[in-house]
Design a protein around this motif. Structure first.
Motif, short mmCIF file in Angstrom:
data_model
loop_
_atom_site.label_atom_id
_atom_site.label_comp_id
_atom_site.label_asym_id
_atom_site.label_seq_id
_atom_site.Cartn_x
_atom_site.Cartn_y
_atom_site.Cartn_z
N LYS A 179 30.34 49.36 45.93
CA LYS A 179 31.72 48.90 45.73
C LYS A 179 31.76 47.43 45.34
O LYS A 179 32.58 47.03 44.50
CB LYS A 179 32.53 49.14 47.00
N ILE A 180 30.89 46.62 45.92
CA ILE A 180 30.84 45.20 45.57
C ILE A 180 30.42 45.03 44.11
O ILE A 180 31.00 44.23 43.38
CB ILE A 180 29.88 44.44 46.52
N GLU A 181 29.43 45.79 43.68
CA GLU A 181 29.00 45.73 42.28
C GLU A 181 30.13 46.14 41.34
O GLU A 181 30.34 45.55 40.29
CB GLU A 181 27.78 46.63 42.05
N GLU A 182 30.87 47.16 41.73
CA GLU A 182 32.00 47.63 40.93
C GLU A 182 33.06 46.53 40.82
O GLU A 182 33.60 46.29 39.74
CB GLU A 182 32.59 48.88 41.60
N LEU A 183 33.35 45.87 41.94
CA LEU A 183 34.33 44.77 41.92
C LEU A 183 33.85 43.62 41.04
O LEU A 183 34.64 43.02 40.31
CB LEU A 183 34.59 44.27 43.34
N GLU A 184 32.57 43.29 41.13
CA GLU A 184 32.02 42.21 40.30
C GLU A 184 32.17 42.54 38.82
O GLU A 184 32.52 41.67 38.02
CB GLU A 184 30.56 41.97 40.64
N ALA A 185 31.93 43.79 38.47
CA ALA A 185 32.07 44.19 37.07
C ALA A 185 33.53 44.06 36.62
O ALA A 185 33.81 43.57 35.52
CB ALA A 185 31.58 45.62 36.88
N LYS A 186 34.45 44.47 37.47
CA LYS A 186 35.88 44.34 37.14
C LYS A 186 36.27 42.88 37.00
O LYS A 186 37.01 42.51 36.09
CB LYS A 186 36.74 45.02 38.21
N LEU A 187 35.81 42.05 37.92
CA LEU A 187 36.15 40.63 37.87
C LEU A 187 35.62 39.98 36.61
O LEU A 187 36.26 39.12 36.02
CB LEU A 187 35.61 39.91 39.11
N THR A 188 34.44 40.39 36.19
CA THR A 188 33.87 39.83 34.97
C THR A 188 34.75 40.15 33.77
O THR A 188 35.04 39.28 32.96
CB THR A 188 32.44 40.38 34.75
N THR A 189 35.17 41.39 33.66
CA THR A 189 36.04 41.76 32.53
C THR A 189 37.40 41.09 32.65
O THR A 189 37.96 40.64 31.65
CB THR A 189 36.22 43.29 32.43
N HIS A 190 37.92 40.96 33.86
CA HIS A 190 39.20 40.29 34.06
C HIS A 190 39.09 38.81 33.73
O HIS A 190 40.00 38.24 33.13
CB HIS A 190 39.69 40.47 35.50
N ASP A 191 37.99 38.17 34.12
CA ASP A 191 37.79 36.76 33.81
C ASP A 191 37.78 36.53 32.30
O ASP A 191 38.39 35.59 31.80
CB ASP A 191 36.47 36.26 34.40
N HIS A 192 37.08 37.40 31.59
CA HIS A 192 37.02 37.28 30.13
C HIS A 192 38.42 37.41 29.53
O HIS A 192 38.82 36.62 28.67
CB HIS A 192 36.07 38.33 29.56
N ALA A 193 39.18 38.40 30.00
CA ALA A 193 40.54 38.62 29.47
C ALA A 193 41.44 37.43 29.81
O ALA A 193 42.22 36.97 28.96
CB ALA A 193 41.12 39.90 30.05
N LEU A 194 41.34 36.90 31.02
CA LEU A 194 42.16 35.74 31.40
C LEU A 194 41.80 34.50 30.57
O LEU A 194 42.69 33.74 30.19
CB LEU A 194 41.99 35.45 32.89
N ASN A 195 40.55 34.31 30.30
CA ASN A 195 40.14 33.17 29.45
C ASN A 195 40.74 33.29 28.06
O ASN A 195 41.20 32.29 27.49
CB ASN A 195 38.62 33.08 29.37
N GLN A 196 40.76 34.48 27.51
CA GLN A 196 41.35 34.70 26.18
C GLN A 196 42.85 34.39 26.20
O GLN A 196 43.38 33.76 25.29
CB GLN A 196 41.11 36.15 25.71
#
Length: 171
Positions: free
Chosen positions: A130-147
């Motif tokens: 579950k932690i790995e899954e959250l990290e993956a989501k956060l990474t994609t969310h971080d990229h989208a927020l930066n854009q």
């Protein structure tokens, strides 16, 4: 109830992982069952067909050397041969071949402890997933927020006015 918790806690400390399996040393098992290690090993050898490789195995010389260095066993005292180790099923089978009241009683605690450790392992494994899954989501969310932030900054910047050519006729 306190005795149960105390017994399971003591047993939990004696269970180690070797070759990817949770096992207990023959000497620790003998103490729990209230017999000498040689008596336990003698009964096991007499009933060797009841102990397949996934129930019990003997440590290699290398594994024994590592174990001795971890537990700081004297070179002069203690055992000379690599010990046998028992899995959950092997510990239960050893209790049945010993057939003493203490062995039968303690086998229940040993099995409960192995089950508890297995449960903790699966909970830990599930949590790690579950932690790995959250990290993956956060990474994609971080990229989208930066854009989004880059786009907003571009919109908020004052446009630089360019000099334009005047509109109309020239003479």
């Amino acid at each position: 109830m306190n005795e149960l918790i105390l017994a399971e806690t003591q047993i939990e400390k004696q269970i180690i992982e070797i070759r990817g399996m949770k096992v207990i040393l023959d000497s620790d098992l003998a103490i729990l069952y209230g017999v000498e290690t040689r008596v336990l090993n003698q009964q096991v050898k007499r009933n060797f067909e009841r102990f397949p490789e996934d129930f019990m195995f003997q440590l290699t010389s290398e594994e024994f050397a590592i174990l001795k260095s971890q537990f700081v066993i004297s070179r002069w005292g203690g055992r000379r041969t690599p010990p046998y180790v028992f899995t959950e099923h092997g510990a239960l089978m050893a209790a049945s071949v010993l057939n003493t009241p203490r062995a039968v009683e303690m086998s229940v605690y040993i099995v409960r402890t192995f089950v508890k450790l297995r449960s903790l392992y699966y909970q830990h494994k599930e949590l790690a997933g579950k932690i790995e899954e959250l990290e993956a989501k956060l990474t994609t969310h971080d990229h989208a927020l930066n854009q989004i932030l880059k786009t907003l900054k571009l919109l908020l910047e004052k446009p630089v006015e360019e000099k334009r050519k005047p509109v109309g006729f020239k003479k």
